[in-house]
Design an enzyme around this catalytic site. Structure first.
Site, PDB file in Angstrom:
ATOM      1  N   HIS A  38       0.847  -1.183   0.000  1.00 30.00           N
ATOM      2  CA  HIS A  38       0.000   0.000   0.000  1.00 30.00           C
ATOM      3  C   HIS A  38       0.886   1.237   0.000  1.00 30.00           C
ATOM      4  O   HIS A  38       2.092   1.150   0.214  1.00 30.00           O
ATOM      5  CB  HIS A  38      -0.929   0.014   1.216  1.00 30.00           C
ATOM      6  CG  HIS A  38      -0.194   0.098   2.523  1.00 30.00           C
ATOM      7  ND1 HIS A  38       0.254  -1.012   3.201  1.00 30.00           N
ATOM      8  CD2 HIS A  38       0.195   1.169   3.271  1.00 30.00           C
ATOM      9  CE1 HIS A  38       0.877  -0.637   4.305  1.00 30.00           C
ATOM     10  NE2 HIS A  38       0.853   0.683   4.378  1.00 30.00           N
ATOM     11  N   HIS A  66       5.399   5.988  -1.156  1.00 31.52           N
ATOM     12  CA  HIS A  66       6.136   4.805  -1.605  1.00 31.52           C
ATOM     13  C   HIS A  66       5.358   3.519  -1.324  1.00 31.52           C
ATOM     14  O   HIS A  66       4.436   3.511  -0.509  1.00 31.52           O
ATOM     15  CB  HIS A  66       7.495   4.731  -0.898  1.00 31.52           C
ATOM     16  CG  HIS A  66       7.391   4.597   0.580  1.00 31.52           C
ATOM     17  ND1 HIS A  66       7.165   5.679   1.417  1.00 31.52           N
ATOM     18  CD2 HIS A  66       7.441   3.504   1.393  1.00 31.52           C
ATOM     19  CE1 HIS A  66       7.097   5.263   2.669  1.00 31.52           C
ATOM     20  NE2 HIS A  66       7.265   3.946   2.688  1.00 31.52           N
ATOM     21  N   SER A 112       6.040   0.076   0.224  1.00 30.37           N
ATOM     22  CA  SER A 112       6.934  -0.813   0.976  1.00 30.37           C
ATOM     23  C   SER A 112       6.584  -2.258   0.630  1.00 30.37           C
ATOM     24  O   SER A 112       5.415  -2.626   0.642  1.00 30.37           O
ATOM     25  CB  SER A 112       6.785  -0.592   2.483  1.00 30.37           C
ATOM     26  OG  SER A 112       7.278   0.675   2.852  1.00 30.37           O
TER      27      SER A 112
END
Length: 264
Positions: free
Chosen positions: A118, A206, A208
């Protein structure tokens, strides 16, 4: 027959009242039921009572890092506090998912989180129970007034949590039409209303996909150049996976998931 039925009904009622007497709530029915007896003497809460409307039953929550790969809570669980996260869900395509899995051979002690990918739009927030409805409604209205947008996938970057107890490897995401910025500016005002912490001042959105315990930045950093080269090679061959179309925002509060469509 009626007498027999009446006796059985009375016995059942007495049993329920006895069990109910083993539990108490602080005030009204919106509060969770708290167990006052020592754990060894606790009777199981009957399912019918646990499912009564307006009653949330929560067992004592003790953090045991060994139960979740050594991870440590960033805040203690407290009755009435609900861990909350606002984010964009992401499901990597086959090629990118295969590439993410291959990183485990380079970093064998890392933990893959491909199934939970996510893009965070908030820190982990702590909502009071009586805030939840109004917070959800405010977020829903914001999403209804926000147009869908796209994110472009960029380079890899290393992140740590604030306590430096975990290190993450993530793929940076960029939005170039400022729709995400507009959403975040409005979302910041909602957070202000509840005195909740803002997202990071220098936001780095971002995905992860991998983590390790401890501060492993120096260890992972030496692999970045070659990992970025291999990532770009995959993205060059799969142009459709270079970007992410965002048409909804998700919010998880406790174990409940909300999905808010963006404006078409």
């Amino acid at each position: 027959m009626l007498v027999k039925y009446g006796l059985l009904s009375a016995l059942k009622t007495a049993t329920w009242l006895q069990l109910i007497g083993s539990y108490s709530s602080d005030s009204d029915e919106d509060e969770k039921i708290i167990i006052n007896k020592p754990k060894s003497q606790i009777l199981p809460l009957p399912k019918d009572i646990a499912n009564w409307k307006g009653v949330q039953y929560v067992e004592e929550n003790i953090d045991v890092p060994d139960n979740h790969d050594g991870r440590i809570r960033s805040f203690q669980h407290e009755r009435g506090n609900w861990a909350t996260l606002v984010y964009i869900n992401y499901e990597p395509g086959e090629a990118l998912s295969s590439w993410m899995t291959s990183i485990n051979k380079i970093l064998p002690n890392a933990n893959l989180i491909i199934n939970q990918c996510h893009i965070s739009l908030s820190r982990t927030l702590v909502l009071k129970y009586h805030w939840i409805d109004s917070f959800v409604n405010s977020l829903k209205k914001l999403c209804q007034s926000t147009d869908k947008f796209s994110l472009d996938i960029g380079n890899l970057k290393i992140y740590t949590n604030e306590e430096k107890t975990r290190t993450f490897l993530g793929i940076q995401c960029h939005n170039y039409d400022n729709k995400l910025k507009g959403f975040m500016d409005s979302f910041s005002k909602i957070l202000d209303d509840y005195k909740l912490p803002q997202f990071y001042q220098e936001a780095s959105y971002h995905i992860s996909f991998l983590w390790q315990l401890g501060n492993e930045v120096d260890n992972i950093e030496k692999y970045l150049p070659s990992l970025n080269d291999s990532l770009h090679d995959v993205l060059t061959k799969t142009i459709d996976q270079n970007h992410i179309d965002v048409d909804e925002i998700q919010c998880k509060i406790g174990n409940k998931l909300y999905k808010f469509p963006l404006r078409r």
